[in-house]
Write a protein that holds these residues in place. Structure first.
Motif, PDB file in Angstrom:
ATOM      1  N   ARG A  37       7.188   8.574   6.724  1.00 38.72           N
ATOM      2  CA  ARG A  37       5.980   8.176   5.992  1.00 38.72           C
ATOM      3  C   ARG A  37       4.765   8.630   6.788  1.00 38.72           C
ATOM      4  O   ARG A  37       4.802   8.706   8.018  1.00 38.72           O
ATOM      5  CB  ARG A  37       5.937   6.677   5.720  1.00 38.72           C
ATOM      6  CG  ARG A  37       5.849   5.829   6.961  1.00 38.72           C
ATOM      7  CD  ARG A  37       5.850   4.369   6.601  1.00 38.72           C
ATOM      8  NE  ARG A  37       4.511   3.933   6.197  1.00 38.72           N
ATOM      9  CZ  ARG A  37       4.207   2.674   5.893  1.00 38.72           C
ATOM     10  NH1 ARG A  37       5.140   1.746   5.895  1.00 38.72           N
ATOM     11  NH2 ARG A  37       2.982   2.331   5.591  1.00 38.72           N
ATOM     12  N   ALA A  38       3.701   8.962   6.046  1.00 44.79           N
ATOM     13  CA  ALA A  38       2.457   9.387   6.683  1.00 44.79           C
ATOM     14  C   ALA A  38       1.678   8.152   7.112  1.00 44.79           C
ATOM     15  O   ALA A  38       1.692   7.127   6.427  1.00 44.79           O
ATOM     16  CB  ALA A  38       1.637  10.221   5.700  1.00 44.79           C
ATOM     17  N   LEU A  39       1.018   8.252   8.260  1.00 44.07           N
ATOM     18  CA  LEU A  39       0.301   7.097   8.797  1.00 44.07           C
ATOM     19  C   LEU A  39      -1.020   7.592   9.402  1.00 44.07           C
ATOM     20  O   LEU A  39      -1.028   8.219  10.463  1.00 44.07           O
ATOM     21  CB  LEU A  39       1.175   6.437   9.873  1.00 44.07           C
ATOM     22  CG  LEU A  39       0.766   5.049  10.342  1.00 44.07           C
ATOM     23  CD1 LEU A  39       0.846   4.044   9.202  1.00 44.07           C
ATOM     24  CD2 LEU A  39       1.654   4.612  11.500  1.00 44.07           C
ATOM     25  N   GLY A  40      -2.115   7.284   8.696  1.00 43.21           N
ATOM     26  CA  GLY A  40      -3.418   7.771   9.160  1.00 43.21           C
ATOM     27  C   GLY A  40      -4.097   6.792  10.102  1.00 43.21           C
ATOM     28  O   GLY A  40      -4.249   5.627   9.774  1.00 43.21           O
ATOM     29  N   PHE A  41      -4.439   7.239  11.289  1.00 44.20           N
ATOM     30  CA  PHE A  41      -5.338   6.503  12.170  1.00 44.20           C
ATOM     31  C   PHE A  41      -5.825   7.441  13.268  1.00 44.20           C
ATOM     32  O   PHE A  41      -5.174   8.429  13.594  1.00 44.20           O
ATOM     33  CB  PHE A  41      -4.697   5.239  12.773  1.00 44.20           C
ATOM     34  CG  PHE A  41      -3.479   5.479  13.639  1.00 44.20           C
ATOM     35  CD1 PHE A  41      -3.595   5.707  14.997  1.00 44.20           C
ATOM     36  CD2 PHE A  41      -2.203   5.454  13.089  1.00 44.20           C
ATOM     37  CE1 PHE A  41      -2.479   5.905  15.795  1.00 44.20           C
ATOM     38  CE2 PHE A  41      -1.072   5.654  13.884  1.00 44.20           C
ATOM     39  CZ  PHE A  41      -1.215   5.877  15.239  1.00 44.20           C
ATOM     40  N   ASP A  42      -7.022   7.104  13.773  1.00 42.60           N
ATOM     41  CA  ASP A  42      -7.628   7.890  14.857  1.00 42.60           C
ATOM     42  C   ASP A  42      -7.154   7.287  16.176  1.00 42.60           C
ATOM     43  O   ASP A  42      -7.462   6.123  16.478  1.00 42.60           O
ATOM     44  CB  ASP A  42      -9.158   7.800  14.721  1.00 42.60           C
ATOM     45  CG  ASP A  42      -9.885   8.630  15.768  1.00 42.60           C
ATOM     46  OD1 ASP A  42      -9.304   8.920  16.832  1.00 42.60           O
ATOM     47  OD2 ASP A  42     -11.065   8.962  15.521  1.00 42.60           O
ATOM     48  N   VAL A  43      -6.435   8.070  16.974  1.00 48.99           N
ATOM     49  CA  VAL A  43      -5.866   7.520  18.221  1.00 48.99           C
ATOM     50  C   VAL A  43      -6.940   7.110  19.229  1.00 48.99           C
ATOM     51  O   VAL A  43      -6.661   6.370  20.156  1.00 48.99           O
ATOM     52  CB  VAL A  43      -4.864   8.489  18.889  1.00 48.99           C
ATOM     53  CG1 VAL A  43      -3.668   8.761  17.989  1.00 48.99           C
ATOM     54  CG2 VAL A  43      -5.543   9.788  19.328  1.00 48.99           C
ATOM     55  N   ARG A  44      -8.174   7.579  19.028  1.00 48.67           N
ATOM     56  CA  ARG A  44      -9.250   7.172  19.938  1.00 48.67           C
ATOM     57  C   ARG A  44      -9.708   5.742  19.653  1.00 48.67           C
ATOM     58  O   ARG A  44     -10.377   5.127  20.473  1.00 48.67           O
ATOM     59  CB  ARG A  44     -10.468   8.108  19.781  1.00 48.67           C
ATOM     60  CG  ARG A  44     -10.235   9.490  20.357  1.00 48.67           C
ATOM     61  CD  ARG A  44     -11.491  10.324  20.233  1.00 48.67           C
ATOM     62  NE  ARG A  44     -12.575   9.827  21.070  1.00 48.67           N
ATOM     63  CZ  ARG A  44     -13.843  10.175  20.952  1.00 48.67           C
ATOM     64  NH1 ARG A  44     -14.190  11.033  20.006  1.00 48.67           N
ATOM     65  NH2 ARG A  44     -14.756   9.697  21.761  1.00 48.67           N
ATOM     66  N   ASP A  45      -9.369   5.249  18.469  1.00 52.65           N
ATOM     67  CA  ASP A  45      -9.842   3.936  18.017  1.00 52.65           C
ATOM     68  C   ASP A  45      -8.715   2.906  18.213  1.00 52.65           C
ATOM     69  O   ASP A  45      -7.746   2.871  17.446  1.00 52.65           O
ATOM     70  CB  ASP A  45     -10.238   4.071  16.531  1.00 52.65           C
ATOM     71  CG  ASP A  45     -10.812   2.791  15.964  1.00 52.65           C
ATOM     72  OD1 ASP A  45     -10.544   1.714  16.519  1.00 52.65           O
ATOM     73  OD2 ASP A  45     -11.514   2.885  14.943  1.00 52.65           O
ATOM     74  N   GLY A  46      -8.844   2.077  19.244  1.00 52.76           N
ATOM     75  CA  GLY A  46      -7.781   1.125  19.579  1.00 52.76           C
ATOM     76  C   GLY A  46      -7.518   0.128  18.466  1.00 52.76           C
ATOM     77  O   GLY A  46      -6.358  -0.178  18.152  1.00 52.76           O
ATOM     78  N   ALA A  47      -8.584  -0.384  17.826  1.00 48.26           N
ATOM     79  CA  ALA A  47      -8.408  -1.388  16.770  1.00 48.26           C
ATOM     80  C   ALA A  47      -7.716  -0.763  15.559  1.00 48.26           C
ATOM     81  O   ALA A  47      -6.825  -1.378  14.956  1.00 48.26           O
ATOM     82  CB  ALA A  47      -9.769  -1.974  16.383  1.00 48.26           C
ATOM     83  N   ALA A  48      -8.106   0.461  15.213  1.00 48.77           N
ATOM     84  CA  ALA A  48      -7.480   1.139  14.060  1.00 48.77           C
ATOM     85  C   ALA A  48      -6.012   1.436  14.356  1.00 48.77           C
ATOM     86  O   ALA A  48      -5.153   1.319  13.473  1.00 48.77           O
ATOM     87  CB  ALA A  48      -8.232   2.434  13.752  1.00 48.77           C
ATOM     88  N   THR A  49      -5.721   1.799  15.601  1.00 42.90           N
ATOM     89  CA  THR A  49      -4.326   2.073  15.980  1.00 42.90           C
ATOM     90  C   THR A  49      -3.505   0.793  15.853  1.00 42.90           C
ATOM     91  O   THR A  49      -2.412   0.802  15.284  1.00 42.90           O
ATOM     92  CB  THR A  49      -4.268   2.632  17.420  1.00 42.90           C
ATOM     93  OG1 THR A  49      -5.106   3.794  17.498  1.00 42.90           O
ATOM     94  CG2 THR A  49      -2.849   3.015  17.813  1.00 42.90           C
ATOM     95  N   ASP A  50      -4.052  -0.313  16.362  1.00 47.55           N
ATOM     96  CA  ASP A  50      -3.353  -1.606  16.250  1.00 47.55           C
ATOM     97  C   ASP A  50      -3.091  -1.953  14.783  1.00 47.55           C
ATOM     98  O   ASP A  50      -1.978  -2.349  14.417  1.00 47.55           O
ATOM     99  CB  ASP A  50      -4.216  -2.742  16.835  1.00 47.55           C
ATOM    100  CG  ASP A  50      -4.244  -2.710  18.356  1.00 47.55           C
ATOM    101  OD1 ASP A  50      -3.556  -1.857  18.953  1.00 47.55           O
ATOM    102  OD2 ASP A  50      -4.966  -3.537  18.948  1.00 47.55           O
ATOM    103  N   ARG A  51      -4.133  -1.808  13.947  1.00 46.12           N
ATOM    104  CA  ARG A  51      -4.007  -2.195  12.528  1.00 46.12           C
ATOM    105  C   ARG A  51      -2.913  -1.393  11.821  1.00 46.12           C
ATOM    106  O   ARG A  51      -2.135  -1.933  11.043  1.00 46.12           O
ATOM    107  CB  ARG A  51      -5.342  -1.962  11.796  1.00 46.12           C
ATOM    108  CG  ARG A  51      -6.284  -3.145  11.832  1.00 46.12           C
ATOM    109  CD  ARG A  51      -7.382  -2.996  10.782  1.00 46.12           C
ATOM    110  NE  ARG A  51      -8.082  -1.731  10.822  1.00 46.12           N
ATOM    111  CZ  ARG A  51      -9.099  -1.453  11.655  1.00 46.12           C
ATOM    112  NH1 ARG A  51      -9.512  -2.363  12.513  1.00 46.12           N
ATOM    113  NH2 ARG A  51      -9.690  -0.274  11.638  1.00 46.12           N
ATOM    114  N   ALA A  52      -2.867  -0.090  12.112  1.00 43.73           N
ATOM    115  CA  ALA A  52      -1.896   0.763  11.414  1.00 43.73           C
ATOM    116  C   ALA A  52      -0.478   0.562  11.940  1.00 43.73           C
ATOM    117  O   ALA A  52       0.478   0.539  11.163  1.00 43.73           O
ATOM    118  CB  ALA A  52      -2.306   2.237  11.578  1.00 43.73           C
ATOM    119  N   LEU A  53      -0.375   0.378  13.251  1.00 43.06           N
ATOM    120  CA  LEU A  53       0.942   0.466  13.883  1.00 43.06           C
ATOM    121  C   LEU A  53       1.643  -0.884  14.037  1.00 43.06           C
ATOM    122  O   LEU A  53       2.851  -0.990  13.808  1.00 43.06           O
ATOM    123  CB  LEU A  53       0.759   1.129  15.256  1.00 43.06           C
ATOM    124  CG  LEU A  53       1.922   1.926  15.821  1.00 43.06           C
ATOM    125  CD1 LEU A  53       2.481   2.898  14.786  1.00 43.06           C
ATOM    126  CD2 LEU A  53       1.466   2.678  17.068  1.00 43.06           C
TER     127      LEU A  53
END
Ligand code: NAP
Length: 242
Positions: free
Chosen positions: A58-74
């Protein structure tokens, strides 16, 4: 019969080396999380290629520079089902002489490699330590080993990644988590498309650039059961470039 090797995340898997790693890990039997930052359609194409070969992704979009976005997606995906493998691949280069490098360019190059490593690995490693199994492979560069004029920011990012890989490998080895680094030379991807090709070829003993699949082959091996006694290693895949 299809036997799942577990869940694997490849950051920056919509294109280039990351895409080839996702396809190679799917062939090894991993279920893939195909990370992208902006190019969602390309990530979906990778998912379709994996599915049409009988795999799961599955595709999973997030910017690895953004810690909060990484947490939310992963986090929701790996809390119940820890990652079996993580490939820290997302990276960018903004080549320039140091004296002409802007703060923004420095931060984005170093941040994509190092903050990206931190944000994804700190989440992945917790579950791996609980499970007492897991593979992490970082994608550095020959630039982080030897240094290249015009790439001070990129060399700093990649040398930092090599140091982080080696330290983490020693932290987690006793719990069965293996952490290694692959350091490619010059690879045919969007990143190298605008470089002066003739000049580059002169520097490569094998006389050609790598195909992304030639890097992915080593990454897939390091994530497989066949590589059960390698950790803390930095493996150059450079066609002889030192
Ligand atoms: P590429 O073709 O430019 O692809 C870069 C990938 O990283 C894309 O999937 C991109 O996603 C993703 N990405 C970039 N910034 C991101 C972010 N902040 N968050 C999430 N994803 C992000 O690069 P490549 O040549 O395949 O390089 C892959 C890795 O290998 C990099 O770490 C690079 O430094 C390293 N490397 C490359 C070479 C080479 O010669 N090409 C040599 C040595 C090392 P989008 O598609 O959504 O933009």
């Amino acid at each position: 019969m299809y036997v799942s090797q577990g869940l694997a995340l490849v950051t920056g898997a919509s294109r280039g080396i990351g895409r080839a790693c996702a396809l190679a890990l799917a062939r090894e039997g991993f279920e893939l999380l195909v990370n992208f930052r902006v190019q969602e359609e390309k990530a979906r194409e990778v998912v379709r290629a994996i599915e049409s070969a009988g795999g799961k992704a599955r595709a999973l979009g997030f910017d690895v520079r953004d810690g909060a976005a990484t947490d939310r997606a992963l986090l929701p995906l790996i809390e119940e089902r820890p990652l079996a493998a993580l490939v820290v691949n997302a990276g960018i280069a903004k080549d320039n002489l140091l004296a002409a490098t802007t703060s923004e360019d420095w931060a984005s190059v170093v941040g994509t490699s190092l903050d990206g490593f931190f944000h994804t690995t700190r989440l992945a490693v917790r579950g791996m330590l609980r499970e007492r199994r897991g593979r992490i492979v970082t994608i550095a560069s020959v630039s982080g080993l030897a240094g290249v004029p015009g790439q001070t920011s990129y060399s700093a990012a990649k040398a930092g990644l090599i140091g982080a890989t080696r330290s983490l490998a020693q932290e987690v080895a006793k719990r069965g988590v293996l952490v290694n680094c692959v350091a490619p030379g010059f690879v045919e991807t969007d990143m190298t498309a605008s470089l002066p090709r003739d000049e580059i070829l002169k520097r490569i003993p094998l006389g050609r650039m790598a195909r992304p699949e030639e890097i992915a082959e080593v990454v897939a091996f390091l994530c497989s059961e066949r590589a059960s006694y390698i950790t803390g290693a930095v493996i150059p895949v450079t066609g002889g470039v030192l």
